[in-house]
Each structure stands twice: as C-alpha cells, then as structure tokens.
Design a protein around this motif. Structure first.
Motif, short mmCIF file in Angstrom:
data_model
loop_
_atom_site.label_atom_id
_atom_site.label_comp_id
_atom_site.label_asym_id
_atom_site.label_seq_id
_atom_site.Cartn_x
_atom_site.Cartn_y
_atom_site.Cartn_z
N GLY A 91 0.79 -1.23 0.00
CA GLY A 91 0.00 0.00 0.00
C GLY A 91 0.82 1.27 0.00
N THR A 92 2.15 1.17 0.04
CA THR A 92 2.96 2.39 0.05
C THR A 92 2.69 3.25 -1.17
N SER A 93 2.69 2.63 -2.34
CA SER A 93 2.46 3.36 -3.58
C SER A 93 0.97 3.48 -3.89
N ASP A 94 0.24 2.39 -3.70
CA ASP A 94 -1.18 2.32 -4.08
C ASP A 94 -2.04 2.03 -2.86
N MET A 95 -2.56 3.09 -2.16
CA MET A 95 -2.17 4.45 -2.38
C MET A 95 -2.13 5.21 -1.07
N LYS A 96 -1.49 4.59 -0.07
CA LYS A 96 -1.48 5.22 1.25
C LYS A 96 -0.58 6.44 1.30
N ALA A 97 0.38 6.55 0.39
CA ALA A 97 1.15 7.79 0.31
C ALA A 97 0.24 8.94 -0.11
N GLY A 98 -0.63 8.69 -1.08
CA GLY A 98 -1.59 9.70 -1.51
C GLY A 98 -2.57 10.05 -0.40
N VAL A 99 -3.04 9.05 0.33
CA VAL A 99 -3.96 9.30 1.44
C VAL A 99 -3.27 10.12 2.53
N ALA A 100 -1.99 9.85 2.79
CA ALA A 100 -1.26 10.63 3.78
C ALA A 100 -1.17 12.10 3.37
N VAL A 101 -0.96 12.34 2.08
CA VAL A 101 -0.93 13.73 1.59
C VAL A 101 -2.29 14.39 1.80
N GLN A 102 -3.37 13.67 1.51
CA GLN A 102 -4.71 14.21 1.76
C GLN A 102 -4.87 14.61 3.23
N LEU A 103 -4.49 13.70 4.11
CA LEU A 103 -4.67 13.94 5.54
C LEU A 103 -3.84 15.13 6.01
N ARG A 104 -2.61 15.22 5.52
CA ARG A 104 -1.75 16.35 5.88
C ARG A 104 -2.38 17.67 5.46
N LEU A 105 -2.90 17.73 4.25
CA LEU A 105 -3.51 18.96 3.76
C LEU A 105 -4.79 19.27 4.54
N ALA A 106 -5.56 18.23 4.86
CA ALA A 106 -6.79 18.45 5.64
C ALA A 106 -6.46 19.06 7.00
N ALA A 107 -5.35 18.66 7.58
CA ALA A 107 -5.01 19.12 8.92
C ALA A 107 -4.30 20.45 8.94
N THR A 108 -3.56 20.78 7.89
CA THR A 108 -2.64 21.93 7.96
C THR A 108 -3.00 23.08 7.01
N VAL A 109 -4.08 22.92 6.26
CA VAL A 109 -4.54 24.03 5.40
C VAL A 109 -5.98 24.37 5.80
N PRO A 110 -6.15 25.08 6.93
CA PRO A 110 -7.51 25.35 7.42
C PRO A 110 -8.26 26.40 6.61
N GLU A 111 -7.54 27.26 5.89
CA GLU A 111 -8.20 28.31 5.11
C GLU A 111 -7.65 28.31 3.68
N PRO A 112 -7.98 27.30 2.91
CA PRO A 112 -7.50 27.23 1.52
C PRO A 112 -8.14 28.29 0.65
N ASN A 113 -7.52 28.52 -0.51
CA ASN A 113 -8.08 29.52 -1.43
C ASN A 113 -9.28 28.99 -2.19
N ARG A 114 -9.57 27.71 -2.07
CA ARG A 114 -10.74 27.08 -2.63
C ARG A 114 -11.39 26.25 -1.53
N ASP A 115 -12.69 26.08 -1.59
CA ASP A 115 -13.30 25.14 -0.65
C ASP A 115 -12.84 23.74 -1.03
N LEU A 116 -12.63 22.91 0.00
CA LEU A 116 -12.08 21.57 -0.21
C LEU A 116 -13.05 20.49 0.27
N THR A 117 -13.09 19.41 -0.48
CA THR A 117 -13.77 18.19 -0.06
C THR A 117 -12.76 17.06 -0.10
N PHE A 118 -12.56 16.40 1.04
CA PHE A 118 -11.66 15.25 1.12
C PHE A 118 -12.51 13.99 1.18
N VAL A 119 -12.21 13.04 0.29
CA VAL A 119 -12.97 11.79 0.24
C VAL A 119 -12.03 10.62 0.47
#
Length: 359
Positions: free
Chosen positions: A96-124
């Motif tokens: 799962g490192t490549s497919d695709m928990k690395a991508g999921v980790a990036v999603q989670l990082r952005l969800a936690a550390t970008v509280p006021e993005p320039n666009r509204d965000l939906t994380f699925v």
C-alpha cells in the motif's frame, strides 16, 4: 482495536508508514476508517460525514470554487511485505505504500494543515477500490449522497509518479464461449472439441491491431487481450465447452456501448456461441481544457500524460466533475511484493498541492 495513534501533523512520509502498518485489505477497512474519522472530526474547520466505511470531510468557507481530493484506503492482500521499512535511499517499502497510502497521507496532511485554503475543499476517503466495481465505496457515496461529491474539479491521488495524468481508459471484460459435443477421447471423431473451436478467437486476438487515439493532446493506447481460458472435463473426454475471457482497454472517446459493439464486431465471424459481459466501466475524457484543470497544471508543473488504466476519475466524470490523477508513487509498483514509494516524492506532491491551495 488496533490503533495507530494518528497524528495528522506528522510529516507525510512518517504518516504514510503509520497508515501502511495498519493493514486494510479490501473488506477490512473499518478499523482504519474509524481512526481516520476520529482524527478528522478533531479538526474544527471540517464538517465530516460517514457512509459505511467512507468518509467525506468538507470546508465551508463560501469560496467561489470547490475542489475534491479523493483516495481509497484499501489495499490488495498483504504479500509478506508488512511492516513497512525505510531504507537508506529514502524508499519506504510495504503493502500500500504506492497504491495508495502515500496519496492518502498527503490528503490527511492537507486536511489538517490548510484550514483556510483559497478554494473550498472536499476530502474523500473510500473503501473497496481494489475489488469488484459494485463494491466500490466511492460509487456507493455517489449513489446515496451525490451532493457530498459536488465540486468544480477533482484530483484523485492515485500513484502517478508526481505527474498529472488526464482521464482514464475504459475497461470491458467479456466471456466468449465456444461449444462442441462431448465424446470419449479414444473416439474423438464422434465428438466436437470446443477448445479447438476457440482457435479463431485466439487467431483474431493475435492479429488484432490496437487503436491509438489522441485526445486533448494525450495519446491513449488501446489493448484487446485474452486474460483467461477455461475448458475441459477430464483427461479422457472431448470437451463440449470452452470460455475465453477477453479484456478490452479502450480510449475514453468511446462509451461502454461503443466498446461492446466494437468487441462484437471483432469476433463476429469467429464461431462464438455466446458472449457475456462480465465487467464494464467507462473511461473518462481528460478535461484538461477546463479552467480549473489549467490552473492545476500551472500550479503543480510538468506535462500532462494519459492514464493507462481505469481509475475513479471516471466516476467523477460521470457526475460532471472534471478530474485528473495526481499522486506520489510509481503505478508500476502497485500490487507487487516489492511495492515501495520514494519519500521525497511524497513531500514533493504535498508541497505542490499546498502551493495550489494557498497561493
């Protein structure tokens, strides 16, 4: 419950390792989804909804544009490649490192550390991507709560080597059946061999010239291949049934019906007694001319490439949401025993997405 103690503010490579060490083979995702839900609900800037083992977390900032970042949390079965390990070259190894928990980790990082993005965000975050299409969690959410997936543009963080991949191929799997007459193999002239009758099908496949199609500047290469053949009763019996399973990967300018019509035409005179559709999923056009896609390409850089394979960008396309594939990891390493991801690429993808969402 197996707890990862998820800290979404850890660096993305460390977070990837924690996700990888939490096994989540298709059908067993619930404990991991429970952990993700707890971590996401702790973020005050997100509204979190759950449907089955699928999570949708959204900002509510009334921005003029909403973009979706999506990824599946399941993996193929573990192949002796857990727990994860980090080597001296910065390669993180494990299922799962490549497919695709690395991508999921990036999603989670952005969800936690970008509280006021320039666009509204939906994380699925969704389950059962690696198995039959009817089990796919994103499809379940799309049918039950299509409003949760409303947006102007979507990014699927499937592994793409940190390059934008537009659209995806469609896929069609059919069963081609030839018949004969059962007889004792010592008196074969009294029967008709169904396996031998499949020869025209195999000859047609061997001589087939797959199409190449350029769409929005991207060249999609098609393929029509036998992926399974089954026939035979016993070592002394002339078989009366043979089934050749054929997979057609086609460019997204064809819809599912056109793909099926093409396959029927290819095998029209090959003595096939019955053709059964075993699986079908339409492709997705690149949509790279959409303003949101143009802005995304400008922000992350590089050139767009076609997606060889089917991904859930097709589901977003069906909902009227243009989508691309963009994530860390090498798709050619997906599902392998030696699956791994370059941690520098995880960081790179996170930085480029953060730039897109904050600049």
């Amino acid at each position: 419950m197996h707890s990862t103690g998820l800290d979404l503010r850890q660096d993305a490579a460390t977070l990837t390792a924690r996700l990888v060490d939490f096994p989540s083979e298709s059908g067993t995702e619930e404990p991991l989804v429970d952990e993700l839900e707890t971590a996401l609900r702790a973020l005050p800037h997100l509204t979190v909804d759950r449907y089955g083992n699928n999570l949708v977390a959204r900002t509510r900032l009334d921005r003029p544009e909403r973009v979706i970042l999506a990824g599946h949390v399941d993996t193929v079965p573990v192949a002796g490649n857990l727990p994860s390990r980090l080597d001296e070259d910065g390669q993180l190894w494990g299922c799962g490192t490549s497919d695709m928990k690395a991508g999921v980790a990036v999603q989670l990082r952005l969800a936690a550390t970008v509280p006021e993005p320039n666009r509204d965000l939906t994380f699925v975050f969704y389950d059962n991507e690696e198995v039959a299409a009817h089990l796919n969690g994103l499809g379940h959410v799309a049918r039950a709560h299509p409003d949760w997936l409303a947006g102007d543009f979507a990014v699927l963080l499937e592994p793409s080597n940190g390059q934008v991949e537009g659209g995806c191929q469609g896929t069609l799997r059919v069963l081609l059946r030839t018949t004969g007459q059962r007889a004792h193999s010592a008196r074969s002239w009294m029967g008709a061999n169904a396996i031998h009758a499949a020869r025209p099908v195999l000859d047609r496949l061997a001589g087939y010239q797959p199409r190449r199609r350029v769409i929005d500047g991207l060249e999609y290469r098609e393929g029509l291949n036998a992926v399974h053949i089954e026939g035979g009763v016993a070592g002394n019996v002339i078989p009366d049934l043979c089934t050749v399973t054929v997979n057609y990967r086609y460019a997204p300018d064809r819809d599912e019906q056109q793909a099926l019509d093409h396959v029927r035409e290819v095998f029209a005179d090959c003595g096939v007694e019955e053709m059964i559709v075993d699986d079908s999923s339409g492709g997705a056009l690149p949509g790279l001319s959409h303003p949101a896609a143009v802005a995304f390409l400008e922000a992350v850089g590089g050139e767009a490439h076609p997606k060889y394979g089917w991904t859930d960008v097709s589901r977003f396309s069906a909902l009227g949401v243009p989508a691309v594939n963009y994530g860390p990891g090498d798709p050619n390493l997906a599902h392998k025993r030696d699956e791994r991801v370059d941690t520098a690429l995880i960081t790179h993808c996170e930085e480029r997405l953060r730039h897109w969402l904050t600049s």
